[in-house]
Design a protein around this motif. Structure first.
Motif, PDB file in Angstrom:
ATOM      1  N   ALA A  39       8.295  -5.300  -0.381  1.00  0.00           N
ATOM      2  CA  ALA A  39       7.797  -5.473   0.994  1.00  0.00           C
ATOM      3  C   ALA A  39       8.515  -6.701   1.574  1.00  0.00           C
ATOM      4  N   ILE A  40       9.647  -6.465   2.194  1.00  0.00           N
ATOM      5  CA  ILE A  40      10.525  -7.528   2.681  1.00  0.00           C
ATOM      6  C   ILE A  40       9.809  -8.388   3.728  1.00  0.00           C
ATOM      7  N   SER A  41       9.994  -9.682   3.616  1.00  0.00           N
ATOM      8  CA  SER A  41       9.498 -10.717   4.538  1.00  0.00           C
ATOM      9  C   SER A  41       7.995 -10.982   4.471  1.00  0.00           C
ATOM     10  N   THR A  42       7.286 -10.370   3.532  1.00  0.00           N
ATOM     11  CA  THR A  42       5.831 -10.533   3.503  1.00  0.00           C
ATOM     12  C   THR A  42       5.356 -11.693   2.628  1.00  0.00           C
ATOM     13  N   GLY A  43       6.268 -12.316   1.908  1.00  0.00           N
ATOM     14  CA  GLY A  43       5.887 -13.457   1.068  1.00  0.00           C
ATOM     15  C   GLY A  43       5.957 -14.752   1.859  1.00  0.00           C
ATOM     16  N   TRP A  97       5.358 -12.383   7.049  1.00  0.00           N
ATOM     17  CA  TRP A  97       5.186 -11.215   7.932  1.00  0.00           C
ATOM     18  C   TRP A  97       3.862 -10.545   7.581  1.00  0.00           C
ATOM     19  N   PRO A  98       3.005 -10.248   8.549  1.00  0.00           N
ATOM     20  CA  PRO A  98       1.728  -9.579   8.241  1.00  0.00           C
ATOM     21  C   PRO A  98       1.970  -8.227   7.553  1.00  0.00           C
ATOM     22  N   MET A  99       1.267  -8.002   6.460  1.00  0.00           N
ATOM     23  CA  MET A  99       1.531  -6.843   5.601  1.00  0.00           C
ATOM     24  C   MET A  99       1.423  -5.507   6.339  1.00  0.00           C
ATOM     25  N   ALA A 100       0.384  -5.312   7.133  1.00  0.00           N
ATOM     26  CA  ALA A 100       0.215  -4.021   7.811  1.00  0.00           C
ATOM     27  C   ALA A 100       1.387  -3.738   8.748  1.00  0.00           C
ATOM     28  N   ASP A 101       1.831  -4.743   9.476  1.00  0.00           N
ATOM     29  CA  ASP A 101       2.954  -4.562  10.391  1.00  0.00           C
ATOM     30  C   ASP A 101       4.252  -4.342   9.610  1.00  0.00           C
ATOM     31  N   ALA A 102       4.436  -5.092   8.533  1.00  0.00           N
ATOM     32  CA  ALA A 102       5.635  -4.923   7.701  1.00  0.00           C
ATOM     33  C   ALA A 102       5.686  -3.515   7.112  1.00  0.00           C
ATOM     34  N   ALA A 103       4.538  -3.006   6.687  1.00  0.00           N
ATOM     35  CA  ALA A 103       4.483  -1.647   6.131  1.00  0.00           C
ATOM     36  C   ALA A 103       4.855  -0.623   7.190  1.00  0.00           C
ATOM     37  N   ARG A 104       4.315  -0.777   8.397  1.00  0.00           N
ATOM     38  CA  ARG A 104       4.627   0.139   9.493  1.00  0.00           C
ATOM     39  C   ARG A 104       6.128   0.158   9.774  1.00  0.00           C
ATOM     40  N   ILE A 105       6.722  -1.013   9.882  1.00  0.00           N
ATOM     41  CA  ILE A 105       8.155  -1.126  10.178  1.00  0.00           C
ATOM     42  C   ILE A 105       8.991  -0.533   9.055  1.00  0.00           C
ATOM     43  N   ALA A 106       8.625  -0.840   7.810  1.00  0.00           N
ATOM     44  CA  ALA A 106       9.385  -0.356   6.650  1.00  0.00           C
ATOM     45  C   ALA A 106       9.361   1.165   6.560  1.00  0.00           C
ATOM     46  N   VAL A 107       8.174   1.743   6.653  1.00  0.00           N
ATOM     47  CA  VAL A 107       8.042   3.196   6.519  1.00  0.00           C
ATOM     48  C   VAL A 107       8.782   3.893   7.661  1.00  0.00           C
ATOM     49  N   ARG A 136      11.599   4.204  -3.105  1.00  0.00           N
ATOM     50  CA  ARG A 136      10.361   3.796  -3.768  1.00  0.00           C
ATOM     51  C   ARG A 136       9.999   2.403  -3.255  1.00  0.00           C
ATOM     52  N   PHE A 137       8.833   2.277  -2.645  1.00  0.00           N
ATOM     53  CA  PHE A 137       8.332   0.963  -2.266  1.00  0.00           C
ATOM     54  C   PHE A 137       7.540   0.435  -3.451  1.00  0.00           C
ATOM     55  N   VAL A 138       7.964  -0.709  -3.968  1.00  0.00           N
ATOM     56  CA  VAL A 138       7.305  -1.318  -5.117  1.00  0.00           C
ATOM     57  C   VAL A 138       6.506  -2.509  -4.593  1.00  0.00           C
ATOM     58  N   LEU A 139       5.182  -2.329  -4.591  1.00  0.00           N
ATOM     59  CA  LEU A 139       4.280  -3.301  -3.996  1.00  0.00           C
ATOM     60  C   LEU A 139       3.589  -4.104  -5.083  1.00  0.00           C
ATOM     61  N   ALA A 178      -1.151  -4.770  -0.650  1.00  0.00           N
ATOM     62  CA  ALA A 178       0.157  -4.317  -0.155  1.00  0.00           C
ATOM     63  C   ALA A 178       0.292  -2.805  -0.356  1.00  0.00           C
ATOM     64  N   TYR A 179      -0.091  -2.330  -1.531  1.00  0.00           N
ATOM     65  CA  TYR A 179      -0.030  -0.895  -1.812  1.00  0.00           C
ATOM     66  C   TYR A 179      -0.859  -0.116  -0.794  1.00  0.00           C
ATOM     67  N   GLU A 180      -2.063  -0.583  -0.529  1.00  0.00           N
ATOM     68  CA  GLU A 180      -2.945   0.120   0.411  1.00  0.00           C
ATOM     69  C   GLU A 180      -2.385   0.110   1.830  1.00  0.00           C
ATOM     70  N   ALA A 181      -1.775  -1.006   2.246  1.00  0.00           N
ATOM     71  CA  ALA A 181      -1.174  -1.077   3.589  1.00  0.00           C
ATOM     72  C   ALA A 181      -0.039  -0.069   3.719  1.00  0.00           C
ATOM     73  N   PHE A 182       0.806   0.030   2.712  1.00  0.00           N
ATOM     74  CA  PHE A 182       1.910   0.993   2.751  1.00  0.00           C
ATOM     75  C   PHE A 182       1.372   2.425   2.671  1.00  0.00           C
ATOM     76  N   ALA A 183       0.350   2.637   1.867  1.00  0.00           N
ATOM     77  CA  ALA A 183      -0.236   3.981   1.747  1.00  0.00           C
ATOM     78  C   ALA A 183      -0.790   4.454   3.092  1.00  0.00           C
ATOM     79  N   ARG A 184      -1.436   3.558   3.825  1.00  0.00           N
ATOM     80  CA  ARG A 184      -1.979   3.909   5.141  1.00  0.00           C
ATOM     81  C   ARG A 184      -0.857   4.357   6.091  1.00  0.00           C
ATOM     82  N   HIS A 185       0.245   3.644   6.092  1.00  0.00           N
ATOM     83  CA  HIS A 185       1.344   3.996   7.007  1.00  0.00           C
ATOM     84  C   HIS A 185       2.121   5.226   6.534  1.00  0.00           C
ATOM     85  N   LEU A 186       2.208   5.396   5.232  1.00  0.00           N
ATOM     86  CA  LEU A 186       2.902   6.559   4.699  1.00  0.00           C
ATOM     87  C   LEU A 186       2.126   7.838   5.023  1.00  0.00           C
TER      88      LEU A 186
END
Length: 171
Positions: free
Chosen positions: A120-124, A128-138, A152-155, A160-168
């Motif tokens: 999850a680039i830039s989230t450390g 970068w807020p995780m939910a927004d980063a997930a939206r942009i990444a996906v 493969r997104f490795v969270l 982080a996993y849940e944020a990416f799962a929501r956007h996916l």
């Protein structure tokens, strides 16, 4: 069509053609994912990064760009280093974050990589807020033409996993 999967875990333990490193512009290692990739991958990665700094990237790798090196001792063929933007509440830098994913996929395609693992680039430390980063990444991965077969997104953690799962899933 590129398949997108999610994994909770440590990106340095992944088997893929290419692992994406959330690097800093110096390319010389740092904290978080960057430090972990350099530590686990061994000195060959740093040696190639130093050579890149001595040639094409004397001032460092620009934000949103990507470049590949060997993966050293990691279970991959390459590490694709990309520099994410620092999050700013006053300036929209989302195009730079999306560029990290697009440029990494472009480099992966040029290398012939079929599987690519992203953190999850830039989230450390770049906050970068995780939910927004997930939206942009996906969105960036879904809309970038590529020959890569699996992204493969490795969270690192559950949130982080849940944020990416929501956007996916489109929720």
């Amino acid at each position: 069509m590129t398949s997108i999967t999610l994994v909770q875990g440590d990106i340095t333990r992944q088997h893929a053609d290419a692992l994406v490193n959330a690097a800093n512009s110096s390319l010389l290692g740092g904290g978080g994912v960057d430090g972990a990739i350099h530590r686990r991958g061994g000195p060959a990665i740093l040696a190639e990064c130093r050579a890149l700094r001595a040639s094409r990237y004397g001032k460092g790798l620009p934000t949103g760009q990507a470049v590949a090196t060997t993966a050293g001792e990691l279970d991959a063929r390459w590490v694709i280093h990309t520099v994410g933007p620092v999050w700013s509440p006053a300036e929209d830098r989302s195009h730079l974050l999306a560029s990290c994913y697009r440029e990494s996929l472009r480099v992966a395609g040029e290398l012939g990589a079929r599987t690519v693992a992203f953190p999850a680039i830039s989230t450390g430390v770049y906050r970068w807020p995780m939910a927004d980063a997930a939206r942009i990444a996906v969105e960036a991965v879904r809309t970038t033409p590529t020959a890569v077969e699996e992204v493969r997104f490795v969270l690192f953690d559950t949130s982080a996993y849940e944020a990416f799962a929501r956007h996916l899933s489109g929720r």
